[in-house]
Design an enzyme around this catalytic site. Structure first.
Site, PDB file in Angstrom:
ATOM      1  N   GLU A  40       0.814  -1.204   0.000  1.00 34.60           N
ATOM      2  CA  GLU A  40       0.000   0.000   0.000  1.00 34.60           C
ATOM      3  C   GLU A  40       0.866   1.281   0.000  1.00 34.60           C
ATOM      4  O   GLU A  40       1.767   1.421   0.828  1.00 34.60           O
ATOM      5  CB  GLU A  40      -0.945  -0.012   1.211  1.00 34.60           C
ATOM      6  CG  GLU A  40      -1.840   1.208   1.313  1.00 34.60           C
ATOM      7  CD  GLU A  40      -2.702   1.432   0.091  1.00 34.60           C
ATOM      8  OE1 GLU A  40      -3.303   0.465  -0.409  1.00 34.60           O
ATOM      9  OE2 GLU A  40      -2.758   2.575  -0.396  1.00 34.60           O
ATOM     10  N   THR A  82      -5.517   1.634  -5.631  1.00 39.08           N
ATOM     11  CA  THR A  82      -5.146   0.216  -5.471  1.00 39.08           C
ATOM     12  C   THR A  82      -5.794  -0.643  -6.556  1.00 39.08           C
ATOM     13  O   THR A  82      -5.158  -1.542  -7.115  1.00 39.08           O
ATOM     14  CB  THR A  82      -5.610  -0.332  -4.100  1.00 39.08           C
ATOM     15  OG1 THR A  82      -5.274   0.594  -3.086  1.00 39.08           O
ATOM     16  CG2 THR A  82      -4.973  -1.677  -3.808  1.00 39.08           C
ATOM     17  N   HIS A 198      -1.355   3.227   4.808  1.00 37.56           N
ATOM     18  CA  HIS A 198      -2.289   4.069   4.049  1.00 37.56           C
ATOM     19  C   HIS A 198      -2.361   5.447   4.704  1.00 37.56           C
ATOM     20  O   HIS A 198      -2.309   5.549   5.928  1.00 37.56           O
ATOM     21  CB  HIS A 198      -3.675   3.408   4.027  1.00 37.56           C
ATOM     22  CG  HIS A 198      -4.601   3.992   2.990  1.00 37.56           C
ATOM     23  ND1 HIS A 198      -5.183   5.224   3.128  1.00 37.56           N
ATOM     24  CD2 HIS A 198      -5.019   3.493   1.804  1.00 37.56           C
ATOM     25  CE1 HIS A 198      -5.927   5.466   2.065  1.00 37.56           C
ATOM     26  NE2 HIS A 198      -5.848   4.443   1.240  1.00 37.56           N
ATOM     27  N   ASP A 257       1.774  -0.110  -4.873  1.00 33.01           N
ATOM     28  CA  ASP A 257       0.593   0.089  -5.731  1.00 33.01           C
ATOM     29  C   ASP A 257       0.530   1.482  -6.356  1.00 33.01           C
ATOM     30  O   ASP A 257       0.111   1.638  -7.502  1.00 33.01           O
ATOM     31  CB  ASP A 257      -0.721  -0.294  -5.014  1.00 33.01           C
ATOM     32  CG  ASP A 257      -1.064   0.590  -3.819  1.00 33.01           C
ATOM     33  OD1 ASP A 257      -0.211   1.380  -3.350  1.00 33.01           O
ATOM     34  OD2 ASP A 257      -2.218   0.480  -3.339  1.00 33.01           O
ATOM     35  N   HIS A 258       0.974   2.496  -5.611  1.00 33.47           N
ATOM     36  CA  HIS A 258       0.930   3.881  -6.116  1.00 33.47           C
ATOM     37  C   HIS A 258       1.605   4.774  -5.096  1.00 33.47           C
ATOM     38  O   HIS A 258       1.972   4.300  -4.011  1.00 33.47           O
ATOM     39  CB  HIS A 258      -0.514   4.352  -6.366  1.00 33.47           C
ATOM     40  CG  HIS A 258      -1.411   4.098  -5.183  1.00 33.47           C
ATOM     41  ND1 HIS A 258      -1.372   4.866  -4.043  1.00 33.47           N
ATOM     42  CD2 HIS A 258      -2.332   3.127  -4.955  1.00 33.47           C
ATOM     43  CE1 HIS A 258      -2.236   4.387  -3.175  1.00 33.47           C
ATOM     44  NE2 HIS A 258      -2.826   3.322  -3.684  1.00 33.47           N
TER      45      HIS A 258
HETATM   46  C1  GP9 Z   1      -8.837  -0.377   0.380  1.00 31.78           C
HETATM   47  C2  GP9 Z   1      -7.437  -0.329  -0.128  1.00 31.78           C
HETATM   48  C3  GP9 Z   1      -6.866   1.060  -0.104  1.00 31.78           C
HETATM   49  O1  GP9 Z   1      -9.480  -1.600   0.200  1.00 31.78           O
HETATM   50  O2  GP9 Z   1      -7.354  -0.922  -1.374  1.00 31.78           O
HETATM   51  O3  GP9 Z   1      -7.431   1.857  -1.039  1.00 31.78           O
HETATM   52  P1  GP9 Z   1      -6.724   2.998  -1.906  1.00 31.78           P
HETATM   53  O4  GP9 Z   1      -7.237   4.285  -1.368  1.00 31.78           O
HETATM   54  O5  GP9 Z   1      -5.248   2.922  -1.782  1.00 31.78           O
HETATM   55  O6  GP9 Z   1      -7.162   2.707  -3.286  1.00 31.78           O
HETATM   56 MN    MN Z   2      -3.630   1.790  -2.424  1.00 32.96          MN
END
Ligand code: GP9
Ligand code: MN
Length: 402
Positions: A40, A82, A198, A257-258
């Site tokens: 994440e 994500t 996150h 992921d980003h």
């Molecule tokens: C939530 C997770 C985080 O299920 O995938 O979300 P994001 O904000 O990074 O897309």
């Molecule tokens: Mn994410």
């Protein structure tokens, strides 16, 4: 608008003109279990980076020495965050310019990774994630993509003590996942979507194993502590895999992921890294780590540029599954032509020598702005690819392919 069968044919023709060479790495991990780990909000700058003399990611830094480490991979996600990263890996298509494909087009026909693995090796596929099953419309989209199992929040014992921010903390998440993982018939593909790192990057005192950084931006200072927690969670997962005797038969694909630090807070990252706030420095902060670990293989760092969309073909390459005739924009990073641009969803692109962002073309070696003409051919390719990808998705063109 492209929306009928002959247009699908045109798209197919264009995409098939790309090279799909093979190397001696083709099939290196054939038949192995596949573990994908979505890190994440993890940016590549944390790798091999120290804060107050301490590594932020000691476990990953060590793992990299025994892995393929791709050090120039760009975040290509858009608003779907994500889920956009998942979508690129599952389909080899680009995310849409707005919204998430998971939410907007969950009923389309896709040639998914899950389907390919089932057809070419009898894989069972599963996704593990501590959030609600409907977040990003995953339950519906996963069903369409052909996942056999989705272990979402309801499969976990989530308490006040073992959760923070969006849900269950990464360490109990991996620990509790093992019971269902060990039940999967082999070979399997299992995706783990971590959650603790996150925004706004919260952590309980007891989970903190590194001091926050001391830049002027608190978000960045905290980020260091939650990235370290994530690193320790991956370490714990590897221990568990070894304890279960599943480590050796598995290929691990670990990717950020980003971005985690948005433009608003980025001054703190520049400060941490002792660099100036320049457009190219900003662009390079959009890199995400990509680590592919095959137990027993020597480590190798690959500096070639690429994007998240290329993860799929790279994995298929190692599994010995051909990507020929696929309607996808993913290119194996082992064979990717380094002069092909990496396409960003915001209109930017990166090529070996040039980068384009915010309507300015840069020479990447002199790091100076140069004439538009230098970027023009790459931008043509980038726009063409995005247009085709959007047409495939919005016209549901893959339904015309046998
Ligand atoms: C939530 C997770 C985080 O299920 O995938 O979300 P994001 O904000 O990074 O897309
Ligand atoms: Mn994410």
């Amino acid at each position: 608008a492209l929306s009928d069968k002959s247009d699908a044919g045109n798209v197919s023709e264009y995409i098939q003109s790309k090279p799909h060479e093979q190397t001696d790495l083709f099939g290196l991990a054939k038949g192995k279990n596949v573990v994908l780990i979505s890190l994440e909000s993890t940016q590549n700058f944390v790798i091999n980076q120290k804060v107050n003399g301490e590594e932020i990611t000691p476990f990953l830094n060590d793992l990299i020495k025994k892995s393929f480490y791709f050090s120039n991979i760009y975040d290509q996600t858009a608003q779907g965050k994500t889920s956009d990263a998942e979508f690129m890996i599952d389909t080899g298509l680009y995310p849409l310019p707005s919204g998430s494909v998971f939410v907007r087009r969950p009923e389309n026909t896709f040639e998914s990774l899950e389907y390919l693995l089932k057809e070419n090796g009898g894989y069972t596929t599963a996704s593990f994630h501590g959030n609600d099953r409907d977040f990003w419309n995953r339950a519906q989209m996963y069903e369409n993509l052909g996942y056999d199992h989705f272990f979402s929040k309801k499969y976990y014992d989530v308490t006040k003590e073992n959760s923070i921010n969006y849900g269950i903390k990464d360490i109990p998440f991996f620990e509790q996942s093992m019971e269902n993982l060990t039940e999967l018939p082999e070979p399997f593909m299992a995706k783990f979507i971590t959650l603790s790192n996150h925004f706004p990057f919260l952590i309980d005192e007891a989970d903190r194993t590194i001091e926050p950084a001391n830049t002027e931006v608190d978000v960045v200072n905290r980020y260091v502590t939650t990235v370290r927690y994530e690193d320790q969670a991956i370490k714990r997962f590897f221990q568990l895999m070894k304890e279960q005797n599943m480590y050796k038969d598995t290929i691990f694909v670990i990717y950020g992921d980003h971005y985690g630090i948005s433009k608003k807070y980025e001054a703190g990252v520049h400060e941490l890294l002792g660099q100036e706030e320049t457009p190219l420095n900003h662009l390079e902060l959009q890199q995400v780590p990509l680590i592919i670990h095959i137990p027993g293989q020597d480590g190798r760092t690959i500096n070639k540029i690429g994007g998240e969309v290329d993860i799929r073909a790279t994995l298929l390459h190692l599994l010995g599954i051909s990507t020929e005739n696929q309607m996808a924009f993913s290119q194996s990073l082992f064979t990717r032509d380094s002069d092909k641009p990496v396409v960003l969803r915001d209109g930017g692109m990166i090529s070996k020598d040039y980068a384009y962002l915010n309507n300015v073309c840069y020479d990447r070696s002199s790091r100076k702005a140069v004439g538009y003409g230098n970027c023009a051919p790459y931008l043509d390719t980038a726009r063409k690819q995005l247009e085709l990808s959007d047409n495939i998705i919005l016209g549901d063109l893959l339904r015309f392919i046998d």
